[in-house]
Design a protein around this motif. Structure first.
Motif, mmCIF file in Angstrom:
data_model
loop_
_atom_site.group_PDB
_atom_site.id
_atom_site.type_symbol
_atom_site.label_atom_id
_atom_site.label_comp_id
_atom_site.label_asym_id
_atom_site.label_seq_id
_atom_site.Cartn_x
_atom_site.Cartn_y
_atom_site.Cartn_z
ATOM 1 N N PRO A 187 0.764 -1.264 -0.027
ATOM 2 C CA PRO A 187 0.026 -0.120 0.092
ATOM 3 C C PRO A 187 0.781 1.335 0.000
ATOM 4 O O PRO A 187 0.267 2.229 -0.853
ATOM 5 C CB PRO A 187 -0.808 0.033 1.287
ATOM 6 N N ARG A 191 0.746 4.126 -2.847
ATOM 7 C CA ARG A 191 0.441 5.408 -2.821
ATOM 8 C C ARG A 191 1.595 6.469 -3.370
ATOM 9 O O ARG A 191 1.309 7.511 -3.714
ATOM 10 C CB ARG A 191 0.116 5.725 -1.213
ATOM 11 N N ASP A 192 2.692 5.814 -3.192
ATOM 12 C CA ASP A 192 3.986 6.933 -3.512
ATOM 13 C C ASP A 192 4.167 6.913 -4.908
ATOM 14 O O ASP A 192 4.092 7.906 -5.637
ATOM 15 C CB ASP A 192 5.281 5.760 -3.120
ATOM 16 N N ARG A 194 1.466 6.698 -7.196
ATOM 17 C CA ARG A 194 0.219 7.400 -7.569
ATOM 18 C C ARG A 194 0.461 8.860 -7.077
ATOM 19 O O ARG A 194 0.188 9.839 -8.133
ATOM 20 C CB ARG A 194 -1.034 7.220 -6.826
ATOM 21 N N GLU A 195 1.189 9.100 -6.176
ATOM 22 C CA GLU A 195 1.316 10.625 -5.823
ATOM 23 C C GLU A 195 2.466 11.111 -6.783
ATOM 24 O O GLU A 195 2.361 12.306 -7.296
ATOM 25 C CB GLU A 195 1.906 10.938 -4.478
#
Length: 243
Positions: A187, A191-192, A194-195
């Motif tokens: 996860p 997240r990394d 996507r950012e």
């Protein structure tokens, strides 16, 4: 004499030109319908020559499941058999399994091959970031050996190097490496990526070198990103496999 001089001048110009990046061979899979099962074999040898003239080849008979695109990212990047980047992905995945070339060169090859495939630079930069932080990671280990009677020995290892979440193993060439499997389903990594995608697509990052520095800044505790392609290693002998 004039003819020899002319030939020499032509050759000097030819060798001064930058290498031409290109794919070599035909990418074809078997058996028929194998893409639906994700279990395909290459029909022919297929390769890529990168901009520096280095050749990367996947041989006929190689097993492949297409591009290793995690399910959560397929709506963003595309499916495992997307022809836009399939050629680059097949070769990259092959060298990520064998780990016989330096990790940094292997991941950079992927970016260059994406560009050669016609992938937009923004998308190629996002995919490059993704493999840098989430794909296979490996680093060569230079085993430390003590020297007798020499205070500053080049072969002397520092204190034990601890490489988090990595296994110690030889690669297909017999070189000792620390290896970490892909983490695309983690996860935090999801997240990394996507950012990072939003930042890269905003246009502030425009080159692969900038992506490399960006990945290091966002992941300062990642041992692989902060230590390059090799480290001096001195660990318990129980961690070293028989070779």
């Amino acid at each position: 004499m004039k003819c020899n001089i002319a030939i020499a001048m032509i050759l000097s110009v030819a060798f001064a030109l930058p290498a031409r990046a290109e794919f070599v061979g035909t990418l074809e899979f078997e058996p028929a319908g194998c893409k639906s099962t994700g279990q395909c074999l290459l029909v022919y040898d297929f390769g890529y020559i990168d901009p520096s003239g280095v050749g990367w080849q996947a041989k006929a008979g190689l097993k492949t499941d297409g591009a290793s695109i995690p399910a959560w990212a397929q709506s963003i990047i595309g499916g495992a058999w997307d022809t836009e980047y399939l050629r680059a992905a097949v070769i990259h995945d092959h060298y990520c399994e064998r780990t016989v070339r330096p990790r940094t060169a292997t991941h950079r090859m992927f970016y260059n091959a994406l560009i050669e495939s016609g992938v937009s630079q923004a998308k190629a930069l996002v995919m490059y970031y993704a493999v840098m932080v989430g794909s296979h990671m490996w680093i060569n280990l230079m085993e430390g050996q003590p020297c007798s009677g020499i205070a500053n020995c080049v072969r002397r290892a520092p204190a034990e190097t601890v490489i988090p979440n990595a296994s110690i193993r030889p690669n297909q060439a017999g070189e000792l490496q620390a290896y970490r499997p892909p983490r695309f389903d983690d996860p935090a990594v999801m997240r990394d990526i996507r950012e990072a995608q939003k930042i890269i697509e905003a246009g502030s990052i425009k080159a692969p070198e900038e992506v490399e520095q960006f990945a290091k800044r966002r992941n300062p505790s990642d041992f692989f990103l902060t230590h390059g392609d090799s480290v001096r290693y001195h660990g318990p002998s129980s961690k070293l496999p028989d070779r």
